[in-house]
Each structure stands twice: as structure tokens, then as C-alpha cells.
Write a protein that holds these residues in place. Structure first.
Motif: not given
Length: 426
Positions: A36-37, A40-41, A43
Motif C-alpha cells: 500500500d505504501d 500510494r507513492s 498514486q
RNA sequence: GGAGAGAUGCCGGAGUGGUCGAACGGGGCGGUCUCGAAAACCGUUGUGCUCUUCGGGGCACCGAGGGUUCGAAUCCCUCUCUCUCCGCCA
């Protein structure tokens, strides 16, 4: 499934709680968080690039409108590099999102604090028992022999027209079946459940919505010609009514009941317990489903248990209610009570109902939400369901427990649904 | 099964390459007016992801998935679904 936000915020608690379910995979949880990290980055980078590209595109549009073609073409050239970069970023983002979802569905629901630890049904906690054990006469028979003797259930005929596990009910056996369905539906409706008669075939999206797909695909009959699945329980079509729905808080709770036949392949479950009606591929069941405000879901669970208990009591069956231990608890459930009735001739406890609170686990998969009045953000609802009740084992217990040398007594609550003269099967 | 039409926000419905997250109408919500209500008028009205100095900002989404383009609700391809007519049928 659990929401990614919840997992991020509660890593340690989740790991601790899942140990109750004998689920020990800290690696998975950590992989989820790092995935997920990464997502997110990606994204953020993707969004920034898209914003830049949008800005340039608008500029090009303006320039062309003003007739400044050369300048427009100049800006256009700037976009080509950005586009390439964006393309690969978008691909990465898509992959990361996909991977995250694949991982998320591997995490079971966290059990309620009251769930006892344990490995198997032997560790389930007895909540209470009731009813009286019947005192059977000499030569009392198990239900498969009774079904044969009184011409109620024909297992061999089912084998002929379909296969093992597809019993044919006939005569008073069929009538009794119909009476049970009608009585259950009436009782549930009186208790405030809306009656639903749903389709028996569902599409892939519905199978996924309630969690049968992709992991339990082998348990369902698949109609390959049209890519549809026969429902293993009414829970699937009924709960999917509310897939992708945002309700108003005042519309809660939703209470539905549905009678459907259920189809289960029961692959790999052959053995001593499968005799007669104890385990079949097609059976009838009346289900109750509730969609609840999170604050009320455990009260609703208790209410459902009491309701089911009343049904069993009024049928005059000896029963017990157990709370499933962590090891026996279903993947998607936070808390489950099982109802078992005693079939006196085969001297066995038979599971006839399973009443569960899924909290928001199922709702998250379904995207079933509600909005509190005045609130902007929708929240996940809680979902609950239970059988009220599953027919075959109830029928088995009734036949076995109510047998007398003169015939089988039909429980009184069912009389008004039977043809006159059928109060005793002989 | 054959032929045709279509899928846009809570609903109806416009929009055929650029400032369109989307006209207009209805509904909902808030307000003005009213003793109260109706009417009228004004305002507001999606979801997800993400960043945030918590004021707000960015991105995506017009049945689904691909493609063309600097730019797609709009053009192209595939799929799904819906409707109409014909056929068949409980």
C-alpha cells in the motif's frame, strides 16, 4: 475484507486478534502495508504527472483557439515524453492496486473479543441448551429408514435422476417439507423480516460480493454455458441486492428473509456423517439477513439467536447453542452461534443454523454503506445472517424424535400447513 | 434465435473532440417568507483515491475493458446489459 485503512491503523491488534483464528501471518500483513505504501507513492506521482499533462493540454487548446499554431505545436512536443512516463507509471499503479486487493482478500475477519480460542469444534463454547430428549421406543429407526418405511424420502430415486445427495421427497414427506418452509417464512415475516424470493442463479460479481469467489469456487455448481453459479445459500442473492448501495441511516435496519433451495458440491466431504439427510447437495433453507447500523449489530445478533431459538423450541426439538471458537469460526465472520438439534435415533447433534455477525467485513466487499444524516462521508454497514432454518436436518430430527409405534407425530405448529389427516404420518 | 435502438448524476433528460463532473427540469437538503404549511424565490446537492500548513488542493470516474489523440461523455474496437419488433415458449 478488512479495509486497508483499518489494517494500517491497527497492525498489531489485528495480528493479536487473528491468532484466535489460528491465523499467524505477520508477513502477510506487513506485505500488505508495504504494498500500500508503494501504491500510494505511485498514486501521488501518477496524479502529479496527470495534472501536468492536463495543464498542457488545456494550454494547447487555448493556443490553437487563439490561432497560435506554432506555439501550440511547441507545447505539444513537450507532452510526448510525459506521456511515456505516465503510461509506465499507470501500469505500475494498476499492478500495485491489483496486488493489494489480492492480498487483502487473504486476511480473515477479526473475531469478536468474546470468541474463545480453540482449534476445532471440540473447543466451541456451549451457550445454553433446551428442549427435552425424547424417549424412543424399542426398534426406533434413523430417519433414512423412516423415510423409506413411510414413503417420505427416496434417496435411490434421486440417484437415478441426478446423483447421490439429491433426495426425492414425496407424499407426506414433501408436504412436511412445504409446511416447514411456509411456517418458517411466516414466523420470520411476523418478526419483521421482508420476504424475498430471489434468483437461484447468480453471476460472478455476486459470487465475489459475498465471498464465495474466488476462494470457494469449488463449492458451487457452475453453469459454464452462461457463466452463472447455483446459489449455495440465499445469503448470496439476498445480500447482493445491497451491493454498491449507499443507504440513509434511517433506512436501517434492513431485515430480509428468503426461502431458496441451496446447492453445494461438498467436494471432498464423504464419510460417516453423510448418511441420509445429514449432508446433501441440494437442500431447502430459509435464511434471515440483516443490514444493521454498526452500533446495533450485536443487539441484532442476540435478537436473531433468540428468534431462531424460538423456532427450534416450538418445533419441540432438543437443541443446544454453541459459540464457535476461533478455529471453527468462518473466514468472514466475527462471531457465530451454531444451533444443533439432537436426532435421537442416530444419537447425533446436527447443525441446523449458523447465525453470524460479519460486522463490516462483508459490507466492505459489497461496498454496502450508509450515510448518517448530515454526514458527508458514507460508512460501512454491518451485515448479519442466519438460517431460520435449514430443512433437511430439522426434518431428520423431527422424523427420528417424533416416531412412535403408531407413526410419526407432526409438530403442532405445522398442522395448519398440512392437509387434514396428516397430523400423524403412518 | 433474427432485426433494430440504446446505456449519462437520486430520477427524467441534454451534450458528437478543448474552460464538461457535465445544460435544463424534477426530487432531496438548507434558507427567506408564514402562526404553521403550500406556493414563490435564493442557495446547495455524486463516488473513490490521494496530498494537506485541515483553509483546501490534485487525480480518476458519463455501462465495462481496450484503442486513437496534446486533449474523449463525445471518434474506433471488444464485451455486458436494457428496450422494441419478429420467431419460439411456461
Amino acid at each position: 475484507m478488512l479495509t486497508i485503512q483499518f489494517i494500517r491503523d491497527n497492525r498489531d491488534i489485528i495480528l493479536e486478534r487473528l491468532e484466535i483464528k489460528n491465523f499467524k501471518q505477520p508477513g502477510l500483513i506487513d506485505t500488505i502495508i508495504s504494498t500500500d505504501d508503494n501504491r500510494r507513492s505511485l498514486q501521488v506521482k501518477t496524479n502529479e504527472l496527470q495534472a501536468e499533462l492536463n495543464r498542457l493540454s488545456k494550454e494547447i487548446g487555448m493556443l490553437f483557439k487563439k490561432g497560435e499554431k506554432e506555439k501550440g505545436n511547441e507545447v505539444r512536443e513537450q507532452t510526448t515524453g510525459l506521456k511515456k512516463e505516465l503510461e509506465s507509471l499507470e501500469k505500475e499503479l494498476q499492478e500495485a492496486t491489483l496486488k493489494l486487493n489480492e492480498l487483502l482478500v487473504l486476511v480473515p475477519n477479526i473475531p469478536h473479543p468474546s470468541v474463545p480460542p480453540g482449534k476445532s469444534e471440540a473447543d466451541n463454547r456451549l451457550i445454553r441448551e433446551g428442549g427435552t430428549m425424547p424417549d424412543l421406543h424399542q426398534g426406533a429407526l434413523p430417519h433414512w429408514d423412516l423415510g423409506d418405511r413411510y414413503n417420505l424420502i427416496d434417496f435411490d430415486l434421486g440417484v437415478k435422476i441426478t446423483g447421490a445427495g439429491f433426495p426425492v421427497y414425496r407424499g407426506k414427506g414433501a408436504q412436511l417439507q412445504r409446511a416447514l418452509i411456509a411456517w418458517f417464512l411466516d414466523e420470520n415475516t411476523t418478526a419483521g423480516y421482508e420476504e424475498i424470493l430471489p434468483p437461484l442463479l447468480v453471476n460472478e460479481a455476486s459470487g465475489f460480493g459475498t465471498g464465495q469467489l474466488p476462494d470457494k469456487e469449488g463449492q458451487m455448481y457452475h453453469v459454464t454455458g452462461d457463466n452463472l453459479y447455483l446459489i449455495p445459500t440465499a445469503e448470496v442473492p439476498v445480500t447482493n441486492i445491497y451491493r454498491d448501495v449507499i443507504m440513509k441511516a434511517e433506512e436501517l435496519p434492513v431485515k430480509n428473509t428468503a426461502y431458496t433451495p441451496c446447492f453445494r458440491r461438498e467436494a471432498g466431504s464423504y464419510g460417516k456423517d453423510v448418511r441420509g439427510l445429514n449432508r446433501v447437495h441440494q437442500f431447502d433453507k430459509v435464511e434471515i439477513v440483516q443490514i444493521q447500523h454498526p452500533e446495533n449489530s450485536y443487539d441484532a445478533l442476540e435478537e436473531m439467536v433468540k428468534h431462531v431459538e424460538q423456532l427450534v423450541i416450538r418445533l419441540g426439538l432438543p437443541y443446544r447453542i454453541v459459540q464457535l471458537c476461533g478455529g471453527d469460526l468462518g473466514f468472514t465472520s466475527a462471531l457465530t452461534y451454531d444451533f444443533e438439534v439432537y436426532a435421537a435415533a442416530q444419537k447425533k447433534w446436527l447443525e441446523v443454523s449458523s447465525v453470524s455477525n460479519f460486522e463490516s467485513y462483508q459490507a466492505n466487499r459489497l461496498k454496502l454503506r450508509f450515510r448518517e444524516t448530515g454526514e458527508k462521508r458514507p460508512m460501512l454497514t454491518h451485515t448479519l445472517n442466519g438460517s431460520a432454518l435449514a430443512l433437511p436436518r430439522i426434518l431428520a430430527a423431527i422424523l427420528e424424535n417424533n416416531q412412535t409405534p403408531e407413526g410419526i407425530r407432526v409438530p403442532e405448529v405445522l398442522h395448519k400447513y398440512m392437509r387434514s389427516g396428516s397430523e400423524i404420518i403412518n
